[in-house]
Design an enzyme around this catalytic site. Structure first.
Site, PDB file in Angstrom:
ATOM      1  N   ARG A 104     -20.598  41.208   3.629  1.00  0.00           N
ATOM      2  CA  ARG A 104     -21.134  42.566   3.624  1.00  0.00           C
ATOM      3  C   ARG A 104     -22.573  42.557   3.806  1.00  0.00           C
ATOM      4  NH1 ARG A 104     -16.793  42.441   1.140  1.00  0.00           N
ATOM      5  NH2 ARG A 104     -17.692  40.388   0.555  1.00  0.00           N
ATOM      6  N   THR A 105     -23.411  41.711   3.211  1.00  0.00           N
ATOM      7  CA  THR A 105     -24.980  41.891   3.234  1.00  0.00           C
ATOM      8  C   THR A 105     -25.386  41.465   4.591  1.00  0.00           C
ATOM      9  OG1 THR A 105     -24.934  41.377   1.019  1.00  0.00           O
ATOM     10  CG2 THR A 105     -26.892  41.367   2.113  1.00  0.00           C
ATOM     11  N   LYS A 160     -31.831  19.458   9.173  1.00  0.00           N
ATOM     12  CA  LYS A 160     -32.625  18.384   9.667  1.00  0.00           C
ATOM     13  C   LYS A 160     -33.783  18.343   8.541  1.00  0.00           C
ATOM     14  CE  LYS A 160     -31.725  19.711  14.220  1.00  0.00           C
ATOM     15  NZ  LYS A 160     -32.347  20.694  15.220  1.00  0.00           N
ATOM     16  N   ARG A 218     -31.019  35.294   2.816  1.00  0.00           N
ATOM     17  CA  ARG A 218     -30.145  34.744   1.867  1.00  0.00           C
ATOM     18  C   ARG A 218     -30.261  33.467   1.435  1.00  0.00           C
ATOM     19  NH1 ARG A 218     -24.161  36.685   0.183  1.00  0.00           N
ATOM     20  NH2 ARG A 218     -25.403  38.613  -0.229  1.00  0.00           N
ATOM     21  N   HIS A 259     -30.669  40.562  -6.156  1.00  0.00           N
ATOM     22  CA  HIS A 259     -30.108  40.988  -4.805  1.00  0.00           C
ATOM     23  C   HIS A 259     -30.250  42.516  -4.786  1.00  0.00           C
ATOM     24  CE1 HIS A 259     -27.203  41.367  -1.781  1.00  0.00           C
ATOM     25  NE2 HIS A 259     -26.340  41.034  -2.176  1.00  0.00           N
TER      26      HIS A 259
END
Ligand code: CP
Length: 306
Positions: free
Chosen positions: A51-52, A80, A101, A129
């Protein structure tokens, strides 16, 4: 430059303006279809999302802008060993705004300190959030006509559920809000939410283990998934994962206009039979996420739409 890292980065007045713009976008999306032409959104997702990430990308595309980014740490140079600071310095050369995120709490805050573009926290570990909270506030206001004088039940994993932490912080600023916190003992809200947000501001709340016993009081029931990815051992997750399953038998004791919200994804905590109940608002909630993220992008990029 403004970032959105914590839900309290926005004042109550700014949230009202954002929700008003989101409602205008819902009513007349065509008016906003070219607002961000020539602008680019970077989605930097070091942790899974449906969703986000996709609603941010849909939001920018709906505004006439473009999107770029990655959807896992493994497909970026984080694999890396690149630092967040170096990544955001580079992304600042490629995009006008970014949504990040990350599994580590505070990573988007670190990024904001090295960034030349607005950074939006799209979920940091078990912490916050804020754009899910904007989505939740828009959903509640649209369904109830207000963000005050409500009894809100939050049920499930209140310890690791970042959407719950952000929603409590935000709703605590409105008049007449009362929280009913429903969880197993092991998954109660963190101390900082209980002490620094609720007790210090004298917000009425109770903590209970039984969903059935409190159901008749609730105006909103906010269900949450037990966050498997935050557990230290699988045994504890298996023991707690089905602590609450909302089904039609339990719904029989709810108010006729109680709204069921869930940030999604759902696992077992809402039976599929509940989806057809008119009180089930969680898929509509996901739709609202696009409108409010469009409004947020406009605000952070300081785009005026005539
Ligand atoms: N609500 C939410 O954050 O969903 P995703 O994890 O799919 O983005």
């Amino acid at each position: 430059m403004k970032h959105l890292i914590d839900p309290l980065d926005l004042t109550v007045e700014e949230i009202k303006e954002l929700l008003d713009v989101a409602n205008q976008i819902e009513a007349d999306p065509q008016r906003y279809a070219h607002a961000c032409e020539g602008k680019k959104l970077a989605t930097l997702f070091y942790e899974p999302s449906t969703r986000t990430r996709l609603s941010f990308e849909a939001a920018m595309l709906n505004l006439g802008g473009k999107v770029l980014g990655f959807s896992s740490a493994d497909s970026s140079s984080a694999a890396k060993g690149e630092s967040i600071a170096d990544t955001i310095r580079v992304v600042s050369c490629y995009a006008d705004i970014c949504a990040m995120r990350h599994p580590k709490e505070g990573a988007p805050l670190v990024a904001s300190r090295f960034s030349k573009i607005p950074v939006i926290n799209a979920g940091d570990g078990g912490h916050q959030h804020p754009t899910q909270t904007l989505t939740d506030l828009l959903t509640i206001r649209s369904l109830k006509g207000r963000l005050s004088d409500l009894t809100i039940g939050l049920c499930g994993d209140l310890k690791f559920g970042r959407t719950v932490h952000s929603l409590i912080k935000s709703l605590a600023r409105y008049q007449g809000i009362r929280f009913v916190l429903i969880s197993p003992n092991e998954l109660r809200i963190p101390d900082y939410i209980r002490e620094e947000v609720l007790r210090s501001q004298h917000i009425p709340f109770e903590e209970v283990e039984s969903l059935e016993s409190v159901m008749p009081q609730l105006d909103i029931l906010y269900m949450t998934r037990v966050q498997r990815e935050r557990f230290f051992n699988e045994e504890d997750y298996v023991r707690l994962k089905d602590s609450y399953i909302l089904d039609m038998e339990k719904m029989a004791n709810a108010k006729p206009d109680m709204a069921i919200l869930h940030p999604l994804p759902r696992v077992n905590e809402i039976a599929v039979e509940v989806d057809n109940d008119p009180r089930a608002a969680y898929f509509k909630q996901a739709q609202y996420g696009v409108y409010v993220r469009m409004a947020l992008i406009l605000k952070l990029l300081e785009v005026e739409v005539c």
